[in-house]
Design an enzyme around this catalytic site. Structure first.
Site, PDB file in Angstrom:
ATOM      1  N   GLY A  36       0.742  -1.308  -0.093  1.00 14.29           N
ATOM      2  CA  GLY A  36       0.045  -0.172  -0.057  1.00 14.29           C
ATOM      3  C   GLY A  36       0.830   1.292  -0.118  1.00 14.29           C
ATOM      4  O   GLY A  36       2.027   1.297  -0.440  1.00 14.29           O
ATOM      5  N   HIS A 437      25.521   3.477  29.334  1.00 10.93           N
ATOM      6  CA  HIS A 437      26.333   4.626  29.355  1.00 10.93           C
ATOM      7  C   HIS A 437      27.742   4.522  28.335  1.00 10.93           C
ATOM      8  O   HIS A 437      28.116   3.392  28.226  1.00 10.93           O
ATOM      9  CB  HIS A 437      26.959   5.273  30.590  1.00 10.93           C
ATOM     10  CG  HIS A 437      27.625   6.392  30.485  1.00 10.93           C
ATOM     11  ND1 HIS A 437      27.168   7.758  30.275  1.00 10.93           N
ATOM     12  CD2 HIS A 437      29.250   6.459  30.531  1.00 10.93           C
ATOM     13  CE1 HIS A 437      28.017   8.477  30.341  1.00 10.93           C
ATOM     14  NE2 HIS A 437      29.101   7.941  30.167  1.00 10.93           N
TER      15      HIS A 437
HETATM   16  C1  LIG Z   1       4.503  10.507   2.219  1.00 12.78           C
HETATM   17  C2  LIG Z   1       4.034   9.731   3.397  1.00 12.78           C
HETATM   18  C3  LIG Z   1       4.910   9.474   4.558  1.00 12.78           C
HETATM   19  C4  LIG Z   1       4.296   8.771   5.447  1.00 12.78           C
HETATM   20  N1  LIG Z   1       5.025   8.342   6.408  1.00 12.78           N
HETATM   21  C5  LIG Z   1       4.674   7.639   7.643  1.00 12.78           C
HETATM   22  C6  LIG Z   1       5.558   7.139   8.532  1.00 12.78           C
HETATM   23  O1  LIG Z   1       6.600   7.500   8.683  1.00 12.78           O
HETATM   24  N2  LIG Z   1       4.901   6.586   9.562  1.00 12.78           N
HETATM   25  C7  LIG Z   1       3.341   6.363   9.659  1.00 12.78           C
HETATM   26  O2  LIG Z   1       2.955   5.472  10.626  1.00 12.78           O
HETATM   27  N3  LIG Z   1       2.804   6.399   8.628  1.00 12.78           N
HETATM   28  C8  LIG Z   1       3.426   7.067   7.710  1.00 12.78           C
HETATM   29  N4  LIG Z   1       2.410   7.663   6.589  1.00 12.78           N
HETATM   30  C9  LIG Z   1       0.927   7.059   6.576  1.00 12.78           C
HETATM   31  C10 LIG Z   1       1.033   5.534   6.202  1.00 12.78           C
HETATM   32  O3  LIG Z   1       1.306   5.386   4.814  1.00 12.78           O
HETATM   33  C11 LIG Z   1      -0.681   5.122   6.324  1.00 12.78           C
HETATM   34  O4  LIG Z   1      -1.137   5.541   7.623  1.00 12.78           O
HETATM   35  C12 LIG Z   1      -0.768   3.847   5.824  1.00 12.78           C
HETATM   36  O5  LIG Z   1      -0.313   3.489   4.578  1.00 12.78           O
HETATM   37  C13 LIG Z   1      -2.289   3.319   6.241  1.00 12.78           C
HETATM   38  O6  LIG Z   1      -2.270   1.833   5.963  1.00 12.78           O
HETATM   39  P1  LIG Z   1      -3.784   1.301   5.232  1.00 12.78           P
HETATM   40  O7  LIG Z   1      -3.510  -0.257   5.021  1.00 12.78           O
HETATM   41  O8  LIG Z   1      -4.909   1.868   5.787  1.00 12.78           O
HETATM   42  O9  LIG Z   1      -3.966   2.218   3.781  1.00 12.78           O
HETATM   43  P2  LIG Z   1      -3.012   2.189   2.608  1.00 12.78           P
HETATM   44  O10 LIG Z   1      -1.477   1.970   2.940  1.00 12.78           O
HETATM   45  O11 LIG Z   1      -3.356   3.511   1.759  1.00 12.78           O
HETATM   46  O12 LIG Z   1      -3.244   1.006   1.726  1.00 12.78           O
HETATM   47  C14 LIG Z   1      -4.602   0.692   1.176  1.00 12.78           C
HETATM   48  C15 LIG Z   1      -4.205  -0.194  -0.054  1.00 12.78           C
HETATM   49  O13 LIG Z   1      -5.844  -0.531  -0.522  1.00 12.78           O
HETATM   50  C16 LIG Z   1      -5.729  -0.575  -1.884  1.00 12.78           C
HETATM   51  N5  LIG Z   1      -7.168  -0.483  -2.532  1.00 12.78           N
HETATM   52  C17 LIG Z   1      -7.749   0.639  -2.381  1.00 12.78           C
HETATM   53  N6  LIG Z   1      -9.361   0.403  -2.899  1.00 12.78           N
HETATM   54  C18 LIG Z   1      -8.863  -1.041  -3.268  1.00 12.78           C
HETATM   55  C19 LIG Z   1      -9.935  -1.530  -3.988  1.00 12.78           C
HETATM   56  N7  LIG Z   1     -11.267  -1.274  -4.448  1.00 12.78           N
HETATM   57  N8  LIG Z   1      -9.367  -2.766  -4.702  1.00 12.78           N
HETATM   58  C20 LIG Z   1      -8.162  -3.261  -4.258  1.00 12.78           C
HETATM   59  N9  LIG Z   1      -7.447  -2.411  -3.653  1.00 12.78           N
HETATM   60  C21 LIG Z   1      -7.805  -1.437  -3.014  1.00 12.78           C
HETATM   61  C22 LIG Z   1      -5.022   0.559  -2.481  1.00 12.78           C
HETATM   62  O14 LIG Z   1      -4.260   0.386  -3.621  1.00 12.78           O
HETATM   63  C23 LIG Z   1      -3.722   0.593  -1.349  1.00 12.78           C
HETATM   64  O15 LIG Z   1      -2.670  -0.442  -1.752  1.00 12.78           O
HETATM   65  C24 LIG Z   1       2.891   8.366   5.453  1.00 12.78           C
HETATM   66  C25 LIG Z   1       2.021   8.553   4.295  1.00 12.78           C
HETATM   67  C26 LIG Z   1       2.465   9.317   3.443  1.00 12.78           C
HETATM   68  C27 LIG Z   1       1.699   9.816   2.200  1.00 12.78           C
END
Ligand SMILES: Cc1cc2nc3c(=O)[nH]c(=O)nc-3n(C[C@H](O)[C@H](O)[C@H](O)COP(=O)(O)OP(=O)(O)OC[C@H]3O[C@@H](n4cnc5c(N)ncnc54)[C@H](O)[C@@H]3O)c2cc1C
Length: 459
Positions: A36, A437
């Site tokens: 993701g 330390h």
């Molecule tokens: C530049 C940046 C830096 C970041 N740095 C940090 C950090 O240092 N530490 C931290 O904790 N967080 C960080 N984050 C936040 C972190 O990336 C997100 O909180 C995290 O990825 C959320 O996870 P998730 O699984 O909910 O969603 P996502 O990682 O967004 O994954 C969701 C997935 O679902 C897929 N998807 C969506 N709809 C569909 C569908 N209908 N069918 C099939 N697949 C689908 C998408 O393609 C995606 O791959 C950062 C974010 C960004 C943008």
């Protein structure tokens, strides 16, 4: 039990793995890349850039360490190549874990037909229908877009495009002074761009302990970063080969020109493939509404990660995945958000957990504050990174209410204080624990001592 997981970010892939470990027959659906946002365009690739910037700064400071070295210039193509290689390694690792746990990975866009059926449009144009006994929604988030003219001009980027920049922009304006905006500001400022951050609110890093931000600001400004707070972006126009930004601040309207603009104004939940109205899925604002067990209003449908109203962080997404799976397997376990650490990977790093001092005041709590500066920490001095402080807010019983760090390795040091906060370990117990330390962790120990006015190396 058949479980379908929609989305393979840190929420979805962790849920798929844990459910498979527990014996479920799991299908994981992903339309882009395993891992993701976090692995491909977020947490990990940004930290590759952060590390290059950190080492570039270190090279420029080597003379302070009695070393001589000539460095020519940062090579962005090589940074991007290394970023891609680290990402591929991690994504490949997830692929292997899925195969090992016999998770069926379907690559395509899933659409929830009803809570028991997801239809997947595969890359070759065919469709596959997946039935389940339980569905986990983990579709993550996308950048929030602003209704501002000019945001579609060439040269205006989101964080995703910025991670693939192969040439250093001479000048860069970053819209948004939150965590992502400041991380990119720090990277490009260090590598040599002239960077300006434009923030609508009166301060950067909203929600972070005010004292920490107050201590951070002069350090950022000294690094050459220009920060315009209480400033609104009205429009972006093309001007010759540059972009002209029309800004409205306390002193009126001004125009700023830059080669590139990075928009980092936050993220919103992505409900692609989830027709909330048709399904009758309840929302809470833009987020999917869940109860403490991460159940939605639809029986057998759970939601986790950035689509629910909790801190938009990868480790929160993964913790929610584990809790949701425990609940699917019959354990009634509420999601616990009492100790969620967060870190900002700039120089010096910022990290925190629990209440800010402002929140402790607002809640009328009786508290004591302990502080220890890194200038009095031997290890920080040897590293040449002695800026910052460890600040602990402790309740009457000595339990930690919040901890706020500014300084070297703050993102690592916050783990000890998170453990303490989560399990009720008191500052007295920390102060009776021997720390190695010389180590940066001694600043945590001394900060715990200082809650009782007993810091050894600072008064
Ligand atoms: C530049 C940046 C830096 C970041 N740095 C940090 C950090 O240092 N530490 C931290 O904790 N967080 C960080 N984050 C936040 C972190 O990336 C997100 O909180 C995290 O990825 C959320 O996870 P998730 O699984 O909910 O969603 P996502 O990682 O967004 O994954 C969701 C997935 O679902 C897929 N998807 C969506 N709809 C569909 C569908 N209908 N069918 C099939 N697949 C689908 C998408 O393609 C995606 O791959 C950062 C974010 C960004 C943008």
């Amino acid at each position: 039990m058949r479980i379908t997981v929609l989305g393979a970010g840190p929420a979805g892939y962790a849920a798929a793995l844990r459910a498979a470990q527990k014996g479920a027959k799991v299908t994981l659906i992903e339309k882009e890349r395993l891992g993701g946002t976090c692995l491909n365009w977020g947490c990990i690739p940004t930290k590759v850039w952060v590390e290059s910037a950190h080492r570039w700064r270190a090279i420029q400071e080597v003379a302070d360490f009695g070393l001589e070295c000539t460095a020519h210039r940062p090579n962005l193509q090589a940074i991007v190549a290394r970023k891609n290689q680290v990402v591929e390694t991690l994504v490949g690792g997830i692929q292997q874990l899925m195969a090992k746990q016999k998770v069926h990975v379907l690559r395509g866009r899933g659409t929830v037909v009803n809570p028991r059926l997801v239809s997947v449009q595969l890359a070759d144009g065919s469709r596959e229908e997946v039935e389940n006994d339980c569905l986990i929604l983990a579709t993550g988030s996308v950048p929030a877009s602003l209704p501002i003219p000019g945001l579609d001009l060439p040269g205006v980027m989101t964080s995703k495009e910025a991670l693939d920049l192969k040439e250093l922009p001479s000048s860069l304006v970053i819209i948004g002074g939150g965590v992502i905006g400041l991380e990119f500001a720090n990277i490009f400022q260090t590598l040599g761009s002239k960077v300006t951050v434009v923030e609508l609110l009166p301060c950067v890093l909203p929600g972070v302990d005010v004292e920490i931000v107050r201590r951070l600001m002069p350090v950022l400004k000294k690094s050459g970063l220009d920060i315009k707070v209480s400033t609104k972006l009205l429009e972006i126009k093309k001007q010759d080969n540059m972009l002209a930004l029309i800004l409205e601040g306390s002193k009126g309207v001004e125009t700023l020109t830059a080669e590139k603009v990075l928009v980092a104004t936050g993220r919103i939940p992505s409900l692609s493939g989830v027709e909330t109205k048709a399904l009758g899925l309840e929302l809470e604002g833009r987020f999917v509404k869940v109860n403490p067990y991460l159940e939605t209003n639809l029986p057998g449908v759970y939601a986790i990660g950035d689509i629910v109203k909790s801190p938009m962080l990868a480790h929160v997404a993964t913790a929610e995945a584990e809790t949701a799976v425990e609940n699917i397997f019959g354990k009634r376990q509420a999601m616990d958000y009492s100790a969620v650490p967060a870190a900002v990977y700039i120089s010096p790093e910022v990290a925190y957990v629990g209440l800010t001092e402002e929140e402790a005041k607002e809640q009328g709590l009786t508290y004591k504050v302990g502080k220890f500066p890194f200038t009095a920490n031997g290890r920080a001095l040897t590293l040449g990174e002695a800026q910052g402080v460890v600040k602990i807010i402790a309740g009457e019983n000595g339990r930690i209410l919040g901890a706020h760090l500014l300084g070297p390795q703050a993102s690592e040091l916050v783990a000890e204080l998170t453990l303490a906060l989560r399990w009720g370990i008191t500052t007295e117990q920390i102060s009776h624990t021997i720390h190695a330390h010389p180590s940066l962790a001694e600043a945590v120990l001394e900060s715990a001592h200082s809650v009782f006015g007993k810091a050894l190396h600072f008064s």
